[in-house]
Design an enzyme around this catalytic site. Structure first.
Site, PDB file in Angstrom:
ATOM      1  N   CYS A 383       0.841  -1.203   0.000  1.00  0.00           N
ATOM      2  CA  CYS A 383       0.000   0.000   0.000  1.00  0.00           C
ATOM      3  C   CYS A 383       0.878   1.256   0.000  1.00  0.00           C
ATOM      4  O   CYS A 383       1.468   1.567  -1.020  1.00  0.00           O
ATOM      5  CB  CYS A 383      -1.004  -0.047   1.141  1.00  0.00           C
ATOM      6  SG  CYS A 383      -2.492   0.862   0.714  1.00  0.00           S
ATOM      7  N   HIS A 509      -3.727  -5.045   0.414  1.00  0.00           N
ATOM      8  CA  HIS A 509      -3.146  -5.609   1.641  1.00  0.00           C
ATOM      9  C   HIS A 509      -3.172  -7.135   1.599  1.00  0.00           C
ATOM     10  O   HIS A 509      -4.093  -7.749   2.137  1.00  0.00           O
ATOM     11  CB  HIS A 509      -3.931  -5.117   2.861  1.00  0.00           C
ATOM     12  CG  HIS A 509      -3.721  -3.684   3.162  1.00  0.00           C
ATOM     13  ND1 HIS A 509      -2.753  -3.237   4.015  1.00  0.00           N
ATOM     14  CD2 HIS A 509      -4.353  -2.585   2.703  1.00  0.00           C
ATOM     15  CE1 HIS A 509      -2.791  -1.919   4.077  1.00  0.00           C
ATOM     16  NE2 HIS A 509      -3.751  -1.493   3.289  1.00  0.00           N
ATOM     17  N   GLU A 511      -1.515  -9.206   3.253  1.00  0.00           N
ATOM     18  CA  GLU A 511      -1.352  -9.806   4.584  1.00  0.00           C
ATOM     19  C   GLU A 511      -2.693 -10.179   5.214  1.00  0.00           C
ATOM     20  O   GLU A 511      -2.763 -11.085   6.046  1.00  0.00           O
ATOM     21  CB  GLU A 511      -0.555  -8.868   5.503  1.00  0.00           C
ATOM     22  CG  GLU A 511      -1.260  -7.608   5.996  1.00  0.00           C
ATOM     23  CD  GLU A 511      -1.248  -6.425   5.017  1.00  0.00           C
ATOM     24  OE1 GLU A 511      -1.006  -6.650   3.806  1.00  0.00           O
ATOM     25  OE2 GLU A 511      -1.509  -5.297   5.446  1.00  0.00           O
TER      26      GLU A 511
HETATM   27  N1  GLN Z   1      -2.057   6.615   2.885  1.00  0.00           N
HETATM   28  C1  GLN Z   1      -2.147   5.893   1.664  1.00  0.00           C
HETATM   29  C2  GLN Z   1      -3.515   6.031   1.009  1.00  0.00           C
HETATM   30  O1  GLN Z   1      -4.472   6.368   1.657  1.00  0.00           O
HETATM   31  C3  GLN Z   1      -1.805   4.432   1.877  1.00  0.00           C
HETATM   32  C4  GLN Z   1      -2.754   3.723   2.787  1.00  0.00           C
HETATM   33  C5  GLN Z   1      -2.250   2.396   3.270  1.00  0.00           C
HETATM   34  O2  GLN Z   1      -1.039   2.150   3.316  1.00  0.00           O
HETATM   35  N2  GLN Z   1      -3.141   1.545   3.721  1.00  0.00           N
HETATM   36  O3  GLN Z   1      -3.663   5.799  -0.143  1.00  0.00           O
END
Ligand code: GLN
Length: 535
Positions: A383, A509, A511
């Site tokens: 992410c 994600h 994970e």
């Molecule tokens: N802050 C970033 C976004 O909102 C990444 C979010 C995250 O790592 N879950 O896109």
């Protein structure tokens, strides 16, 4: 057939591991062939933990259907290998919101809306909702500690629920602490006695007492607890500290927690539970033949719970590869200059840059990625970690010095990571990110495709910013390839670097979907690459 209900409450202190006990019991019941699910009630007023700082509450776990939930749901999925949903995590905020909305619609016209019966009815409705969706057993874990003001309406609802559906259909398990006093050289039962009294005051007699303890419970202690807490002696269960959370189902099996529950519910006891796969996993976890050291570059490192699912995904994929994975938390704010970066990263076999929000620590993450790219160290960006990899690439390979994510620099002339148009209109913070499972199509012959071994995958998201497609061509021409695309919205979901042993960033994600039974293919691939490249 009506479902049976198992309530799990906690006493004496928080953090006794109700989630793990609930998940372990569920695992044993599942291994005996029952269709079981777990639900968590959180007695706080936030609608969900999505707006909570990880320091307050650890990781926010996201379900396929886009609910932002408590991290205990992660344990449920990792143990049961079954997805959870919106209905598996309920907060006081959600309960009140439903009741107040109904009040505004006129559903209670003429009546005073009160905690009893309206709030308690709503709690009971949320419990039975899962029971009505086909499960044979529903385990409901009540967050917090008995005696908290916030827990009272829940205890009242549990008391009523038991009467509503008949005591023969309900088991109440109370988890307490039996502390060891070094000075007296004794385990102490008084805190548990008091905590059971507190439950009795709310009209609930627990059927089973599960006692967290650092030392084995003697027969005397068991007898004493049974006597004072009004229990059968065999219903006092020892939950001794374990090496890993994955040992707990077997410890509970040894203590016969599952049998005691089935007896109370009048289920015939058939064969032993089938735990073949679980035991194989534990065997591999405990007897690794290789080891790797991976740096986890994040900014909430003081609290390992903030990256719970990543740590667990490493455990699963490590066991799969029969490899011990040593994870070193590295604070991205400590990576200020080249010397810091070299010192912190030089001995690592792999680098994972963690998800996150906001500006703090971003430059350190970018420096770590720069190091991984140049030194050909396996890199996995999740992410925000993927977004930083894109920024690093544009700054240092494409040569666009001012490349940035608009989350960090809203005025950047080169917003390589930017908010989607429909996100820009959103004002409310809660539940408004791109959340839940989305499809992703993988490019033939890519690293991702080799790991997943299929073309279409579904992964969970929680973010507002995206790869800016305006820069896609430039990126690909220079060697950072988009190998995973969301087919419905044409969004870049995965980037990979050519000419690097293993360099992969994902917008989602992974994970969150790793379980004991199905370790995540990308984590498996990443660890394999770290083993291959090991110094
Ligand atoms: N802050 C970033 C976004 O909102 C990444 C979010 C995250 O790592 N879950 O896109």
């Amino acid at each position: 057939m009506t479902a049976k209900y198992i309530f799990v409450t906690g006493g004496v202190t928080s953090s006794l591991g109700k989630g793990i006990i609930s998940a372990s019991l569920a695992k044993l019941l599942q291994a005996r062939g029952f269709n079981v699910t777990i639900q968590k009630f959180d007695p706080y007023i936030n609608i969900d933990p999505g707006t909570l700082n990880p320091y307050e509450h650890g990781e926010c776990y996201v379900t396929d259907d886009g609910a932002e939930t408590d991290l205990d749901l992660g344990h449920y999925e990792r143990f049961l290998n079954k997805p959870t949903s919106q209905s598996n995590n309920i907060t006081t905020g959600k309960i009140y919101q439903t009741v107040i909305n109904k009040e505004r619609q006129g559903d209670y016209l003429g009546k005073t809306v009160q905690v009893i019966p309206h709030i308690t009815d709503e709690i009971k409705r949320r419990i039975s909702l899962l029971g009505e969706s086909g499960y044979q057993m529903v385990i409901t874990e009540l967050g917090g500690t008995v005696g908290d003001i916030e827990s009272l309406p829940y205890l009242e609802a549990l008391r009523q629920f038991r009467m509503d559906i008949g005591p023969e259909n309900v088991v109440t398990i109370h988890l307490t602490l039996v502390p060891y006093l070094a000075a007296a050289k004794e385990l102490k039962t008084k805190p548990s006695q008091h905590s059971v009294k507190e439950l009795l005051e709310a009209g609930i007699q627990p059927d089973i007492l599960v006692c967290r303890t650092e030392r084995p419970l003697t027969d005397d202690i068991r007898a004493k607890l049974a006597l004072f807490c009004n229990l059968k002696r065999e219903n006092v269960i020892e939950a001794i500290d374990a090496d890993t959370i994955y040992d707990v189902p077997l410890l509970m099996l040894k203590e016969k927690l599952d049998l005691r529950v089935l007896e109370k519910l009048n289920f015939p006891i058939k064969a032993e539970p089938d735990l073949k796969h679980w035991k194989k996993f534990l065997g591999q976890l405990k007897n690794p033949s290789a080891s790797v050291t991976i740096g986890l570059i994040g900014k909430y490192n003081e609290l390992p719970d903030a990256y719970k699912s990543i740590h667990e995904a490493f455990v699963h994929a490590g066991a799969y590869n029969e490899c011990k994975v040593k994870v070193i938390p590295i604070h991205s704010e400590d990576l200020e200059n080249e010397t810091d970066v070299f010192k912190a990263l030089k001995d690592l076999d792999g680098i994972l840059v963690a998800p996150g929000f906001g500006e703090r620590g971003i430059e350190g993450k970018i420096k770590a990625i720069h190091y991984a790219r140049l030194h050909k160290v396996p890199f996995f960006g999740i992410c925000l970690g993927m977004q930083c990899a894109v920024v690093e690439f544009f700054r240092n390979v494409v040569g666009v010095n001012e490349a940035a994510s608009t989350e960090v620099n809203p005025k950047s002339p080169h917003p390589v990571i930017d908010m989607m148009e429909n996100q820009k209109k959103i004002k409310n913070k809660g539940g408004t990110m791109r959340l839940g499972a989305y499809a992703c199509k993988l490019m033939d012959k890519s690293l991702a495709r080799k790991c997943y071994k299929s073309e279409l995958i579904y992964e969970r998201h929680r973010h507002r910013y995206e790869f800016n497609n305006h820069y896609l061509e430039q990126s690909q021409n220079a060697g950072l390839i988009a190998t995973g695309i969301n087919p419905d919205q044409n969004l870049v979901e995965i980037v990979e670097l050519k000419d690097h042993p293993w360099f992969l960033g994902v917008q989602f994600h992974p994970e969150l979907k790793s379980t004991v039974e199905s370790p995540h293919p990308l984590f498996i691939g990443f660890i394999k690459a770290c083993m291959t490249g090991k110094k």
